[in-house]
Write a protein that holds these residues in place. Structure first.
Motif, PDB file in Angstrom:
ATOM      1  N   ARG A 112       0.807  -1.223   0.000  1.00  0.00           N
ATOM      2  CA  ARG A 112       0.000   0.000   0.000  1.00  0.00           C
ATOM      3  C   ARG A 112       0.837   1.268   0.000  1.00  0.00           C
ATOM      4  N   VAL A 113       2.106   1.144  -0.327  1.00  0.00           N
ATOM      5  CA  VAL A 113       3.001   2.293  -0.442  1.00  0.00           C
ATOM      6  C   VAL A 113       3.784   2.155  -1.752  1.00  0.00           C
ATOM      7  N   PRO A 114       4.453   3.206  -2.200  1.00  0.00           N
ATOM      8  CA  PRO A 114       5.291   3.089  -3.395  1.00  0.00           C
ATOM      9  C   PRO A 114       6.313   1.967  -3.243  1.00  0.00           C
ATOM     10  N   SER A 115       6.673   1.355  -4.367  1.00  0.00           N
ATOM     11  CA  SER A 115       7.566   0.200  -4.305  1.00  0.00           C
ATOM     12  C   SER A 115       8.694   0.315  -5.324  1.00  0.00           C
ATOM     13  N   VAL A 116       9.846  -0.278  -4.956  1.00  0.00           N
ATOM     14  CA  VAL A 116      11.018  -0.388  -5.826  1.00  0.00           C
ATOM     15  C   VAL A 116      11.391  -1.864  -5.880  1.00  0.00           C
ATOM     16  N   VAL A 117      11.665  -2.367  -7.074  1.00  0.00           N
ATOM     17  CA  VAL A 117      12.030  -3.770  -7.279  1.00  0.00           C
ATOM     18  C   VAL A 117      13.424  -3.829  -7.896  1.00  0.00           C
ATOM     19  N   THR A 118      14.279  -4.716  -7.375  1.00  0.00           N
ATOM     20  CA  THR A 118      15.575  -4.978  -8.003  1.00  0.00           C
ATOM     21  C   THR A 118      15.502  -6.296  -8.763  1.00  0.00           C
ATOM     22  N   VAL A 119      15.920  -6.263 -10.014  1.00  0.00           N
ATOM     23  CA  VAL A 119      16.023  -7.475 -10.832  1.00  0.00           C
ATOM     24  C   VAL A 119      17.506  -7.714 -11.102  1.00  0.00           C
ATOM     25  N   HIS A 120      17.986  -8.886 -10.733  1.00  0.00           N
ATOM     26  CA  HIS A 120      19.411  -9.196 -10.866  1.00  0.00           C
ATOM     27  C   HIS A 120      19.755  -9.841 -12.198  1.00  0.00           C
ATOM     28  N   ASP A 121      18.889 -10.703 -12.695  1.00  0.00           N
ATOM     29  CA  ASP A 121      19.164 -11.399 -13.949  1.00  0.00           C
ATOM     30  C   ASP A 121      17.888 -12.061 -14.442  1.00  0.00           C
ATOM     31  N   LEU A 122      17.981 -12.615 -15.637  1.00  0.00           N
ATOM     32  CA  LEU A 122      16.860 -13.357 -16.215  1.00  0.00           C
ATOM     33  C   LEU A 122      17.256 -14.816 -16.440  1.00  0.00           C
ATOM     34  N   PHE A 131      11.517 -26.913 -16.650  1.00  0.00           N
ATOM     35  CA  PHE A 131      10.802 -26.477 -17.853  1.00  0.00           C
ATOM     36  C   PHE A 131       9.824 -25.342 -17.582  1.00  0.00           C
ATOM     37  N   PHE A 132       9.265 -25.290 -16.353  1.00  0.00           N
ATOM     38  CA  PHE A 132       8.243 -24.289 -16.072  1.00  0.00           C
ATOM     39  C   PHE A 132       8.809 -22.967 -15.568  1.00  0.00           C
ATOM     40  N   TYR A 133      10.108 -22.904 -15.289  1.00  0.00           N
ATOM     41  CA  TYR A 133      10.690 -21.662 -14.774  1.00  0.00           C
ATOM     42  C   TYR A 133      10.449 -20.469 -15.700  1.00  0.00           C
ATOM     43  N   PRO A 134      10.670 -20.587 -17.021  1.00  0.00           N
ATOM     44  CA  PRO A 134      10.463 -19.414 -17.874  1.00  0.00           C
ATOM     45  C   PRO A 134       9.032 -18.883 -17.839  1.00  0.00           C
ATOM     46  N   ALA A 137       8.630 -17.179 -14.342  1.00  0.00           N
ATOM     47  CA  ALA A 137       9.489 -16.003 -14.201  1.00  0.00           C
ATOM     48  C   ALA A 137       9.014 -14.854 -15.082  1.00  0.00           C
ATOM     49  N   ARG A 138       8.628 -15.154 -16.328  1.00  0.00           N
ATOM     50  CA  ARG A 138       8.132 -14.085 -17.209  1.00  0.00           C
ATOM     51  C   ARG A 138       6.918 -13.390 -16.594  1.00  0.00           C
ATOM     52  N   ALA A 139       5.998 -14.197 -16.061  1.00  0.00           N
ATOM     53  CA  ALA A 139       4.784 -13.624 -15.479  1.00  0.00           C
ATOM     54  C   ALA A 139       5.105 -12.770 -14.266  1.00  0.00           C
ATOM     55  N   LEU A 140       5.982 -13.270 -13.399  1.00  0.00           N
ATOM     56  CA  LEU A 140       6.313 -12.531 -12.179  1.00  0.00           C
ATOM     57  C   LEU A 140       7.078 -11.249 -12.479  1.00  0.00           C
ATOM     58  N   ILE A 141       8.024 -11.314 -13.405  1.00  0.00           N
ATOM     59  CA  ILE A 141       8.812 -10.124 -13.726  1.00  0.00           C
ATOM     60  C   ILE A 141       7.943  -9.065 -14.388  1.00  0.00           C
ATOM     61  N   ARG A 142       7.111  -9.487 -15.345  1.00  0.00           N
ATOM     62  CA  ARG A 142       6.229  -8.520 -15.995  1.00  0.00           C
ATOM     63  C   ARG A 142       5.266  -7.878 -15.000  1.00  0.00           C
ATOM     64  N   VAL A 162      15.446  -6.716 -19.257  1.00  0.00           N
ATOM     65  CA  VAL A 162      14.167  -6.452 -18.597  1.00  0.00           C
ATOM     66  C   VAL A 162      13.290  -5.562 -19.472  1.00  0.00           C
ATOM     67  N   GLU A 163      13.878  -4.548 -20.060  1.00  0.00           N
ATOM     68  CA  GLU A 163      13.102  -3.656 -20.930  1.00  0.00           C
ATOM     69  C   GLU A 163      12.550  -4.410 -22.135  1.00  0.00           C
ATOM     70  N   ALA A 164      13.373  -5.298 -22.710  1.00  0.00           N
ATOM     71  CA  ALA A 164      12.911  -6.077 -23.861  1.00  0.00           C
ATOM     72  C   ALA A 164      11.785  -7.029 -23.484  1.00  0.00           C
ATOM     73  N   LEU A 165      11.874  -7.611 -22.291  1.00  0.00           N
ATOM     74  CA  LEU A 165      10.862  -8.571 -21.843  1.00  0.00           C
ATOM     75  C   LEU A 165       9.548  -7.904 -21.506  1.00  0.00           C
ATOM     76  N   THR A 166       9.615  -6.748 -20.865  1.00  0.00           N
ATOM     77  CA  THR A 166       8.417  -6.131 -20.293  1.00  0.00           C
ATOM     78  C   THR A 166       7.880  -4.959 -21.087  1.00  0.00           C
ATOM     79  N   GLY A 167       8.697  -4.390 -21.975  1.00  0.00           N
ATOM     80  CA  GLY A 167       8.267  -3.181 -22.674  1.00  0.00           C
ATOM     81  C   GLY A 167       8.142  -2.000 -21.735  1.00  0.00           C
ATOM     82  N   ALA A 168       8.936  -1.982 -20.674  1.00  0.00           N
ATOM     83  CA  ALA A 168       8.873  -0.907 -19.679  1.00  0.00           C
ATOM     84  C   ALA A 168       9.136   0.442 -20.323  1.00  0.00           C
ATOM     85  N   SER A 169       8.449   1.458 -19.833  1.00  0.00           N
ATOM     86  CA  SER A 169       8.617   2.809 -20.365  1.00  0.00           C
ATOM     87  C   SER A 169      10.027   3.315 -20.115  1.00  0.00           C
TER      88      SER A 169
END
Length: 389
Positions: A112-122, A131-134, A137-142, A162-169
């Motif tokens: 319920r407050v602003p959030s910051v996420v660190t992504v270390h790798d893909l 087999f199910f990790y991708p 992981a794609r769903a959680l990261i997006r 991360v930008e390529a995977l999520t299309g982040a602004s």
């Protein structure tokens, strides 16, 4: 935004007090992300101006020496679990905090407050163990990137992925690297090596936090065998350097018949297992080179730690690691075992030709205070953007 969320966001803007930051520290003591959290908390405490609280697992309160002034709160959620994703956010009293920072790509619902996420790798996507990790992981990261107010990536390689995977602004994912551990600031060349290395005058060092496929221990053993058999060490050293394997991951070698057999076949390989900070500092300082055989990494903290005592790094052409290398380090010409073996020869020559004085300007970029200042600036930017809610 609902009324409660608006009230919480406005509370973060009170200029009469420091911002109250809740850092998810449940992975303390658990691999590279645990080290990231430890160094981040240390750096944030050093730069000051924040009220810090670490979220830890029950029973962990006395296990880790956190900086003075860091408060603790507990939650039982396992990392990367449905409980973490769906229920952790409901159990936290968000009226006590202005911002939440999670150091891995699971952002709980109900924050319920602003959030910051660190992504270390893909790595769970690019080189999955199951087999199910991708898919997961794609769903959680997006999901995390879409809901977070800001995302930190520890390397430019990870940021781009991360930008390529999520299309982040543009600008939402920012490159802020890991910080180097301060225990290497002392004169580590005076520290004692582990007893298992008594009488060994020259060695390559390789560290493994785990033995996942991308760490490529098998490739390293094959490359070292080629290096040793070729006699490429002659002219740069009086004797062929041993290969020293250390870290929690190397405990698993004896549990694998194939790896144990390969280690014995190669010969001149010393398996140390986990080592203390003092022993690790001594290993870095005495090694001819640190060898990183990984095929994929989001960052490489051991490379910085070796550089901190002037020890050259030998690695494969992995983007995130190449971001860290200096003119003293050696990058293999390709990902092949043959190229890694040849890079060992060049690394040994680099060790003999260059002094061991660390390159301070390079290392300063990764000091806990320098990194923490950048993270703190992200916090301030996120909180300032909430002024209009």
């Amino acid at each position: 935004m609902d009324a409660q969320s608006s009230q919480l966001a406005q509370a973060a803007l009170d200029p009469q007090r420091n911002a109250r930051i809740l850092v998810d520290a449940r992975k303390l003591g658990d691999g590279g992300i645990g080290v990231y959290v430890e160094n981040l908390l240390r750096g944030l405490a050093e730069v000051g101006g924040l009220e810090l609280t670490a979220l830890v697992k029950p029973g962990a309160e006395g296990r880790f020496l956190l900086p003075q002034g860091v408060k603790l709160v507990t939650d039982p959620s396992p990392c990367y679990s449905l409980d973490e994703l769906l229920f952790l956010g409901r159990r936290i009293d968000w009226t006590s905090y202005d911002l939440f920072h999670t150091p891995h790509y699971v952002l709980p619902y109900g924050v319920r407050v602003p959030s910051v996420v660190t992504v270390h790798d893909l790595i769970h996507i690019e080189e999955p163990e199951k087999f199910f990790y991708p898919i997961v992981a794609r769903a959680l990261i997006r999901s995390a990137v879409s809901r977070a107010d800001a995302v930190l990536a520890v390397s430019n390689s990870t940021r781009l992925a991360v930008e390529a995977l999520t299309g982040a602004s543009s600008g939402k994912v920012q490159h802020v690297p890991n910080a180097i551990a301060p225990f290497l600031r002392r004169a580590s060349s005076t520290l004692e090596l582990p007893v298992a290395l008594a009488g060994i005058s020259s060695f390559f060092l390789a560290l493994f936090s785990n033995l996942k496929p991308h760490k490529a221990l098998g490739d390293l053993l094959d490359a070292y065998a080629r290096f040793k058999e070729s006699g490429a060490w002659r002219g740069a050293a009086a004797v062929c350097p041993k290969l020293v394997l250390a870290g929690y991951g190397t405990e698993l070698i004896e549990q694998s018949q194939s790896l144990s057999r390969r280690v014995a076949e190669v010969g001149d390989v010393v398996v140390l297992g986990p080592v203390s900070e003092e022993s690790l500092a001594a290993l870095y300082a005495r090694a001819s080179a640190l060898v990183v055989p990984s095929r994929l990494e989001g960052f490489c903290l051991p490379a910085l730690e070796a550089q901190a005592v002037g020890t050259p790094v030998v690695c494969r052409p992995v983007g995130a690691i190449k971001e860290l290398v200096t003119e003293r380090d050696v990058v293999a010409d390709s990902m092949s075992v043959e190229a890694l073996s040849e890079a060992l020869s060049r690394g040994l020559r680099s060790s003999a030709e260059h002094g061991r004085a660390p390159i301070r300007a390079h290392l300063e970029l990764y000091s806990p205070a320098r990194v923490a200042e950048r993270v703190k600036a992200v916090y301030a930017e996120v909180l300032s953007k909430r002024r209009g809610v």
